[in-house]
Design a protein around this motif. Structure first.
Motif, PDB file in Angstrom:
ATOM      1  N   HIS A   1      41.337  35.896  49.255  1.00 29.17           N
ATOM      2  CA  HIS A   1      40.363  34.785  49.288  1.00 29.17           C
ATOM      3  C   HIS A   1      40.745  33.675  50.284  1.00 29.17           C
ATOM      4  O   HIS A   1      41.276  32.637  49.861  1.00 29.17           O
ATOM      5  CB  HIS A   1      40.296  34.132  47.902  1.00 29.17           C
ATOM      6  CG  HIS A   1      39.616  34.935  46.870  1.00 29.17           C
ATOM      7  ND1 HIS A   1      38.302  34.765  46.531  1.00 29.17           N
ATOM      8  CD2 HIS A   1      40.078  35.918  46.073  1.00 29.17           C
ATOM      9  CE1 HIS A   1      37.975  35.607  45.574  1.00 29.17           C
ATOM     10  NE2 HIS A   1      39.040  36.318  45.277  1.00 29.17           N
TER      11      HIS A   1
ATOM     12  N   ARG B   1      39.271  49.132  42.645  1.00 28.24           N
ATOM     13  CA  ARG B   1      39.013  47.828  42.025  1.00 28.24           C
ATOM     14  C   ARG B   1      40.186  47.447  41.127  1.00 28.24           C
ATOM     15  O   ARG B   1      40.807  48.303  40.527  1.00 28.24           O
ATOM     16  CB  ARG B   1      37.751  47.884  41.177  1.00 28.24           C
ATOM     17  CG  ARG B   1      36.495  47.955  41.995  1.00 28.24           C
ATOM     18  CD  ARG B   1      35.299  47.844  41.085  1.00 28.24           C
ATOM     19  NE  ARG B   1      35.208  46.535  40.480  1.00 28.24           N
ATOM     20  CZ  ARG B   1      34.441  46.264  39.431  1.00 28.24           C
ATOM     21  NH1 ARG B   1      33.722  47.187  38.887  1.00 28.24           N
ATOM     22  NH2 ARG B   1      34.395  45.046  38.949  1.00 28.24           N
ATOM     23  N   ASN B   2      40.437  46.183  41.025  1.00 29.49           N
ATOM     24  CA  ASN B   2      41.481  45.660  40.127  1.00 29.49           C
ATOM     25  C   ASN B   2      42.795  46.414  40.283  1.00 29.49           C
ATOM     26  O   ASN B   2      43.474  46.736  39.315  1.00 29.49           O
ATOM     27  CB  ASN B   2      41.002  45.723  38.673  1.00 29.49           C
ATOM     28  CG  ASN B   2      39.706  44.944  38.490  1.00 29.49           C
ATOM     29  OD1 ASN B   2      39.549  43.863  39.040  1.00 29.49           O
ATOM     30  ND2 ASN B   2      38.771  45.494  37.755  1.00 29.49           N
TER      31      ASN B   2
ATOM     32  N   ILE C   1      43.177  37.597  43.725  1.00 29.00           N
ATOM     33  CA  ILE C   1      42.756  37.376  42.333  1.00 29.00           C
ATOM     34  C   ILE C   1      42.067  38.650  41.830  1.00 29.00           C
ATOM     35  O   ILE C   1      40.973  38.985  42.287  1.00 29.00           O
ATOM     36  CB  ILE C   1      41.789  36.183  42.217  1.00 29.00           C
ATOM     37  CG1 ILE C   1      42.432  34.920  42.798  1.00 29.00           C
ATOM     38  CG2 ILE C   1      41.381  35.964  40.762  1.00 29.00           C
ATOM     39  CD1 ILE C   1      41.479  33.751  42.968  1.00 29.00           C
ATOM     40  N   ARG C   2      42.725  39.356  40.931  1.00 30.76           N
ATOM     41  CA  ARG C   2      42.219  40.670  40.476  1.00 30.76           C
ATOM     42  C   ARG C   2      41.630  41.445  41.654  1.00 30.76           C
ATOM     43  O   ARG C   2      40.499  41.928  41.614  1.00 30.76           O
ATOM     44  CB  ARG C   2      41.196  40.502  39.356  1.00 30.76           C
ATOM     45  CG  ARG C   2      41.842  40.107  38.042  1.00 30.76           C
ATOM     46  CD  ARG C   2      40.868  40.217  36.888  1.00 30.76           C
ATOM     47  NE  ARG C   2      39.742  39.330  37.039  1.00 30.76           N
ATOM     48  CZ  ARG C   2      39.788  38.018  36.831  1.00 30.76           C
ATOM     49  NH1 ARG C   2      40.929  37.451  36.461  1.00 30.76           N
ATOM     50  NH2 ARG C   2      38.735  37.275  36.972  1.00 30.76           N
TER      51      ARG C   2
ATOM     52  N   ILE D   1      34.438  44.967  48.012  1.00 31.33           N
ATOM     53  CA  ILE D   1      34.044  46.121  47.187  1.00 31.33           C
ATOM     54  C   ILE D   1      32.597  46.510  47.513  1.00 31.33           C
ATOM     55  O   ILE D   1      32.275  47.675  47.724  1.00 31.33           O
ATOM     56  CB  ILE D   1      34.199  45.787  45.680  1.00 31.33           C
ATOM     57  CG1 ILE D   1      35.666  45.522  45.346  1.00 31.33           C
ATOM     58  CG2 ILE D   1      33.642  46.924  44.812  1.00 31.33           C
ATOM     59  CD1 ILE D   1      35.919  44.958  43.959  1.00 31.33           C
TER      60      ILE D   1
ATOM     61  N   CYS E   1      37.099  40.015  48.753  1.00 31.69           N
ATOM     62  CA  CYS E   1      37.374  40.470  47.385  1.00 31.69           C
ATOM     63  C   CYS E   1      36.183  41.247  46.797  1.00 31.69           C
ATOM     64  O   CYS E   1      35.927  42.359  47.241  1.00 31.69           O
ATOM     65  CB  CYS E   1      37.798  39.295  46.525  1.00 31.69           C
ATOM     66  SG  CYS E   1      38.776  39.831  45.129  1.00 31.69           S
ATOM     67  N   ALA E   2      35.437  40.696  45.849  1.00 26.70           N
ATOM     68  CA  ALA E   2      34.269  41.416  45.336  1.00 26.70           C
ATOM     69  C   ALA E   2      33.330  41.793  46.490  1.00 26.70           C
ATOM     70  O   ALA E   2      32.705  42.858  46.478  1.00 26.70           O
ATOM     71  CB  ALA E   2      33.533  40.565  44.306  1.00 26.70           C
TER      72      ALA E   2
ATOM     73  N   GLY F   1      33.921  36.367  46.936  1.00 27.58           N
ATOM     74  CA  GLY F   1      34.561  36.963  45.779  1.00 27.58           C
ATOM     75  C   GLY F   1      33.852  36.509  44.519  1.00 27.58           C
ATOM     76  O   GLY F   1      33.081  35.550  44.526  1.00 27.58           O
ATOM     77  N   GLY F   2      34.136  37.212  43.454  1.00 29.80           N
ATOM     78  CA  GLY F   2      33.488  36.922  42.185  1.00 29.80           C
ATOM     79  C   GLY F   2      33.610  38.181  41.356  1.00 29.80           C
ATOM     80  O   GLY F   2      34.695  38.729  41.240  1.00 29.80           O
ATOM     81  N   GLU F   3      32.497  38.671  40.881  1.00 28.26           N
ATOM     82  CA  GLU F   3      32.505  39.927  40.138  1.00 28.26           C
ATOM     83  C   GLU F   3      31.482  40.843  40.801  1.00 28.26           C
ATOM     84  O   GLU F   3      30.281  40.559  40.779  1.00 28.26           O
ATOM     85  CB  GLU F   3      32.156  39.622  38.676  1.00 28.26           C
ATOM     86  CG  GLU F   3      32.538  40.705  37.721  1.00 28.26           C
ATOM     87  CD  GLU F   3      34.005  41.129  37.812  1.00 28.26           C
ATOM     88  OE1 GLU F   3      34.883  40.252  37.807  1.00 28.26           O
ATOM     89  OE2 GLU F   3      34.259  42.345  37.914  1.00 28.26           O
ATOM     90  N   SER F   4      31.974  41.922  41.392  1.00 28.63           N
ATOM     91  CA  SER F   4      31.085  42.753  42.210  1.00 28.63           C
ATOM     92  C   SER F   4      29.940  43.363  41.395  1.00 28.63           C
ATOM     93  O   SER F   4      28.818  43.496  41.891  1.00 28.63           O
ATOM     94  CB  SER F   4      31.880  43.837  42.930  1.00 28.63           C
ATOM     95  OG  SER F   4      32.729  44.504  42.034  1.00 28.63           O
TER      96      SER F   4
HETATM   97  N1  GLN Z   1      37.860  42.263  40.293  1.00 28.03           N
HETATM   98  C1  GLN Z   1      36.658  41.747  40.842  1.00 28.03           C
HETATM   99  C2  GLN Z   1      35.606  42.851  41.017  1.00 28.03           C
HETATM  100  O1  GLN Z   1      35.884  43.962  40.741  1.00 28.03           O
HETATM  101  C3  GLN Z   1      36.895  41.071  42.159  1.00 28.03           C
HETATM  102  C4  GLN Z   1      37.715  39.848  41.939  1.00 28.03           C
HETATM  103  C5  GLN Z   1      37.476  38.779  42.961  1.00 28.03           C
HETATM  104  O2  GLN Z   1      36.489  38.778  43.703  1.00 28.03           O
HETATM  105  N2  GLN Z   1      38.333  37.800  42.960  1.00 28.03           N
HETATM  106  O3  GLN Z   1      34.520  42.583  41.396  1.00 28.03           O
END
Ligand code: GLN
Length: 221
Positions: free
Chosen positions: A187, A110-111, A142-143, A84, A80-81, A48-51
């Motif tokens: 996660h 997403r989100n 998380i988001r 995606i 998570c990311a 996870g993180g920001e895709s």
């Molecule tokens: N919102 C993030 C994204 O769009 C994913 C968040 C997460 O990995 N915790 O990439």
């Protein structure tokens, strides 16, 4: 025994590495940043993180195409990311969207939970992983994205939020499997529960041992 890599470009990769250390069937754990490192592993976790950031860094560092090739052939789990990035389609991406590795015949939102509930924890019964509803998995969101559409019968629903897995509505699907690919919108690496990491490693070993014979191509629509 297998060697497992964790994509280490951005996000929660350290926590996955830590979790993998508790699994005896993992012979080596490698933070992956280069194509050479990718070639030396049997299975991969995309954290996870920001895709969008992970995709951008991967493109700039020149590993993007190698990653695409890897996820088409070898066991990969996206959290998570990471989920995606493994999806064939995603919405809520900025202007024209972002690049996806693809492989999973799903569309993700997403989100999905928006800013009202940025993060939360939910206890999930995942029949293939948790032995009973009394022993649920603590899933940290998380988001998080959810899966809005499932486009192939090959995609197996592993978990839904607040529902039984056999209900047909796909709006709250939070964990799926398709062939050698696994994805969770939460996660597991941020908990003390290593059951999904164990499941992924077992699944990867089974795939490597038996998958070569009856291997199916992932259908990309
Ligand atoms: N919102 C993030 C994204 O769009 C994913 C968040 C997460 O990995 N915790 O990439």
């Amino acid at each position: 025994q297998i060697s497992v890599g964790v994509l280490a470009l951005q996000g929660a990769f350290q926590e996955h590495i830590h979790m993998l250390q508790s699994i005896p069937k993992v012979s080596s754990i490698l933070p992956v940043r280069t194509a050479e490192q990718l070639r030396s592993i049997d299975a991969l976790i995309i954290p996870g993180g920001e895709s969008t950031t992970i995709a951008l860094v991967a493109e700039h560092s020149g590993i993007w195409e190698n990653l695409k090739e890897f996820v088409r052939q070898k066991p990969t789990w996206g959290t998570c990311a990471g989920m995606i990035l493994l999806a064939n389609e995603a919405n809520n991406t900025k202007k024209g969207g972002q690049k996806l590795l693809g492989g999973l015949d799903i569309k993700v939102n997403r989100n999905q939970f928006g800013s009202q509930i940025d993060s939360f924890e939910s206890l999930l019964h995942i029949p293939q992983i948790t032995s009973s509803p009394e022993d649920p998995f603590p899933a940290v969101f998380i988001r998080a994205p959810t899966i809005s559409t499932i486009n192939s019968l090959e995609v197996e629903i592993l978990a839904k939020l607040g529902h039984n897995v056999d209900e047909t509505d796909a709006s709250t699907v939070v964990a799926v499997k398709q062939g050698h690919l696994l994805a969770t919108s939460f996660h597991p690496e941020l908990t003390n529960d290593n059951r999904i990491h164990k499941y992924f490693v077992e699944h990867a070993i089974n795939y490597i041992v038996s998958g070569q014979n009856g291997k199916k191509e992932i259908s990309l629509k």
